[in-house]
Write a protein that holds these residues in place. Structure first.
Motif, short mmCIF file in Angstrom:
data_model
loop_
_atom_site.label_atom_id
_atom_site.label_comp_id
_atom_site.label_asym_id
_atom_site.label_seq_id
_atom_site.Cartn_x
_atom_site.Cartn_y
_atom_site.Cartn_z
N LEU A 24 0.84 -1.19 0.00
CA LEU A 24 0.00 0.00 0.00
C LEU A 24 0.88 1.25 0.00
CD1 LEU A 24 -2.75 1.48 0.35
CD2 LEU A 24 -2.43 1.24 2.83
N PRO A 25 1.04 1.91 -1.17
CA PRO A 25 1.80 3.17 -1.19
C PRO A 25 0.93 4.31 -0.67
CG PRO A 25 1.01 2.66 -3.40
CD PRO A 25 0.56 1.53 -2.51
N LEU A 26 1.52 5.13 0.19
CA LEU A 26 0.79 6.25 0.78
C LEU A 26 1.45 7.56 0.36
CD1 LEU A 26 0.23 4.76 4.35
CD2 LEU A 26 -1.47 4.99 2.52
N ALA A 27 0.75 8.33 -0.45
CA ALA A 27 1.28 9.60 -0.93
C ALA A 27 1.11 10.67 0.15
CB ALA A 27 0.56 10.03 -2.20
N SER A 33 -2.78 10.65 0.51
CA SER A 33 -3.68 9.50 0.34
C SER A 33 -4.86 9.64 1.30
CB SER A 33 -2.93 8.20 0.62
OG SER A 33 -1.97 7.94 -0.37
N SER A 34 -5.97 9.04 0.93
CA SER A 34 -7.17 9.16 1.75
C SER A 34 -7.18 8.10 2.86
CB SER A 34 -8.41 8.99 0.87
OG SER A 34 -8.52 7.65 0.42
N GLY A 35 -7.95 8.39 3.88
CA GLY A 35 -8.16 7.39 4.92
C GLY A 35 -8.95 6.21 4.40
N LEU A 36 -9.75 6.43 3.35
CA LEU A 36 -10.58 5.37 2.78
C LEU A 36 -9.74 4.27 2.17
CD1 LEU A 36 -13.39 4.31 2.13
CD2 LEU A 36 -13.37 5.73 0.06
N ILE A 135 -2.13 -2.19 -3.76
CA ILE A 135 -3.48 -1.70 -3.53
C ILE A 135 -3.46 -0.19 -3.73
CG2 ILE A 135 -5.32 -1.43 -1.84
CD1 ILE A 135 -4.42 -4.06 -0.58
N LEU A 136 -4.28 0.29 -4.67
CA LEU A 136 -4.22 1.68 -5.09
C LEU A 136 -5.61 2.32 -5.07
CD1 LEU A 136 -2.10 1.00 -8.31
CD2 LEU A 136 -1.21 1.73 -6.09
N GLU A 137 -5.61 3.65 -5.05
CA GLU A 137 -6.86 4.39 -5.22
C GLU A 137 -6.75 5.26 -6.46
OE1 GLU A 137 -7.71 7.14 -2.03
OE2 GLU A 137 -5.61 7.73 -1.85
N CYS A 138 -7.87 5.52 -7.07
CA CYS A 138 -7.92 6.39 -8.24
C CYS A 138 -9.13 7.30 -8.06
CB CYS A 138 -8.05 5.57 -9.52
SG CYS A 138 -6.78 5.90 -10.73
N ILE A 139 -8.87 8.59 -7.81
CA ILE A 139 -9.94 9.54 -7.56
C ILE A 139 -9.90 10.61 -8.65
CG2 ILE A 139 -10.91 11.18 -5.91
CD1 ILE A 139 -9.38 9.64 -3.71
N ALA A 140 -11.01 10.79 -9.33
CA ALA A 140 -11.06 11.67 -10.51
C ALA A 140 -10.58 13.08 -10.22
CB ALA A 140 -12.48 11.70 -11.07
N ASP A 141 -10.93 13.63 -9.05
CA ASP A 141 -10.55 15.02 -8.77
C ASP A 141 -9.22 15.14 -8.03
OD1 ASP A 141 -11.52 13.89 -6.48
OD2 ASP A 141 -12.90 15.51 -5.95
N VAL A 142 -8.48 14.02 -7.93
CA VAL A 142 -7.12 14.05 -7.35
C VAL A 142 -6.18 13.42 -8.38
CG1 VAL A 142 -5.66 13.47 -5.37
CG2 VAL A 142 -8.13 13.78 -5.05
N PRO A 143 -5.69 14.22 -9.36
CA PRO A 143 -4.92 13.68 -10.49
C PRO A 143 -3.71 12.84 -10.07
CG PRO A 143 -5.46 15.99 -10.85
CD PRO A 143 -5.84 15.67 -9.44
N ASP A 144 -3.10 13.17 -8.94
CA ASP A 144 -1.89 12.46 -8.55
C ASP A 144 -2.17 10.99 -8.26
OD1 ASP A 144 0.87 13.29 -8.30
OD2 ASP A 144 0.76 12.53 -6.25
N THR A 145 -3.39 10.64 -7.84
CA THR A 145 -3.69 9.24 -7.57
C THR A 145 -3.63 8.42 -8.87
OG1 THR A 145 -6.09 9.64 -7.80
CG2 THR A 145 -5.14 9.78 -5.59
N ARG A 146 -4.05 9.04 -9.97
CA ARG A 146 -3.99 8.32 -11.25
C ARG A 146 -2.55 8.18 -11.72
NH1 ARG A 146 -7.37 8.65 -16.88
NH2 ARG A 146 -5.76 7.69 -18.16
N ILE A 147 -1.73 9.21 -11.51
CA ILE A 147 -0.33 9.14 -11.93
C ILE A 147 0.40 8.02 -11.18
CG2 ILE A 147 1.86 10.40 -12.05
CD1 ILE A 147 0.22 12.99 -12.28
#
Length: 294
Positions: A24-27, A33-36, A135-147
């Motif tokens: 789990l990478p945590l930015a 990164s979100s708590g979710l 394990i990753l997250e991808c949030i549309a309004d947080v571009p860095d999660t997609r990168i």
């Protein structure tokens, strides 16, 4: 690169069965990164009795020479503030992961890795190479999660599960495989084997109308899975949405999928590489947990 290790897991006797190792990478910067995603990762690791490895990525920002910084705002102070913010967020995320893992009785190891800001996403991919699954997250309004997700999927050589911005409801009972007979799809099926064999039901989904597909391909994969003891069946659906990625996900949800398995496809490893349509659609807006493999 500086590494600070801390082991948060309690002592355990060595077991004969291999324990899955999840990453789990945590930015921490520019966005945190979100708590979710921490909650989802802990829950998911708990379902599969996996050891979760959380890695908080803190940034080191290159200092601008005095000749340049004098022409700008108080650059040294801004850099110092950003690095302190990154460290503080890392401590908060690690603490949250530790508390959630302890409550869920999930074995957790945590570490902090300091890296230069331009190398942040590549560092996440490099760290992911040591583990069975990211394990990753991808949030549309947080571009860095997609990168980060793109870097790990295409640069780690490991599969990744991408979670949408919602809570994981439960274990994976119904797994849907997006199958087009490609190399990437075949690799994804292999990487998803632990989940395929534990799922109560597996559907092999072939989407028609987007590109030519070998007619018996999905049926044949379902037959092979059945012969290996999996409760599998094949299904075909028509491509109807403007986005192939959206169409695959919506069909999987209509089938009642808990997890979608698909191959990740893209050209070139440069930052501006062109993603395949399905891959791009899922990373733009994941609607359910997706295991993606390249």
């Amino acid at each position: 690169m500086e590494i600070d290790d801390c082991n948060r897991g309690g002592p355990r006797e060595m077991e004969q069965d291999m324990t899955a190792q999840y990453f789990l990478p945590l930015a921490t910067y520019p966005d945190s990164s979100s708590g979710l995603i921490i909650s989802n990762a802990v829950t998911f690791a708990g379902y599969y009795s996996a050891h979760l490895h959380a890695c908080a990525l803190t940034v080191a920002i290159p200092h601008i020479p005095n000749a340049w910084s004098s022409l700008l705002l108080d650059t040294p102070k801004m850099i110092e503030h950003a690095e302190i913010l990154s460290r503080d967020r890392a401590a908060t995320l690690v603490s949250a992961a530790t508390n959630l893992a302890a409550s869920a009785e999930v074995e957790l190891s945590c570490r902090t890795v300091k890296t230069a800001l331009p190398l942040l996403h590549d560092t996440a991919a490099t760290e992911a190479r040591f583990f069975d699954l990211a394990i990753l997250e991808c949030i549309a309004d947080v571009p860095d999660t997609r990168i980060v997700a793109e870097a790990v999927i295409f640069g780690s050589g490991r599969p990744a599960i991408i979670f949408p911005k919602k809570t994981l409801a439960g274990p994976i009972d119904h797994l849907v495989i997006a199958w087009d007979g490609s190399r990437a799809a075949a690799r994804a099926v292999n990487d998803a084997n632990p989940f395929i064999h534990k799922a109560k039901r597996v559907s092999v989904l072939s989407l028609t109308g987007e590109k030519p597909l070998p007619e018996p391909s999905g049926v044949h994969l379902a037959e092979i899975l059945v012969s290996s003891g999996v409760n599998a069946s094949s299904t075909a659906a028509r491509f109807t949405s403007s986005s192939i990625g959206l169409s695959i996900q919506r069909t999987a949800l209509e089938l009642g999928a808990d997890l979608l398995v698909m191959g990740g496809f893209g050209h070139s490893r440069l930052r501006d590489f062109v993603l395949g349509g399905a891959t791009d659609g899922v990373l733009h807006e994941p609607l359910l947990p997706v295991l993606m493999s390249h």
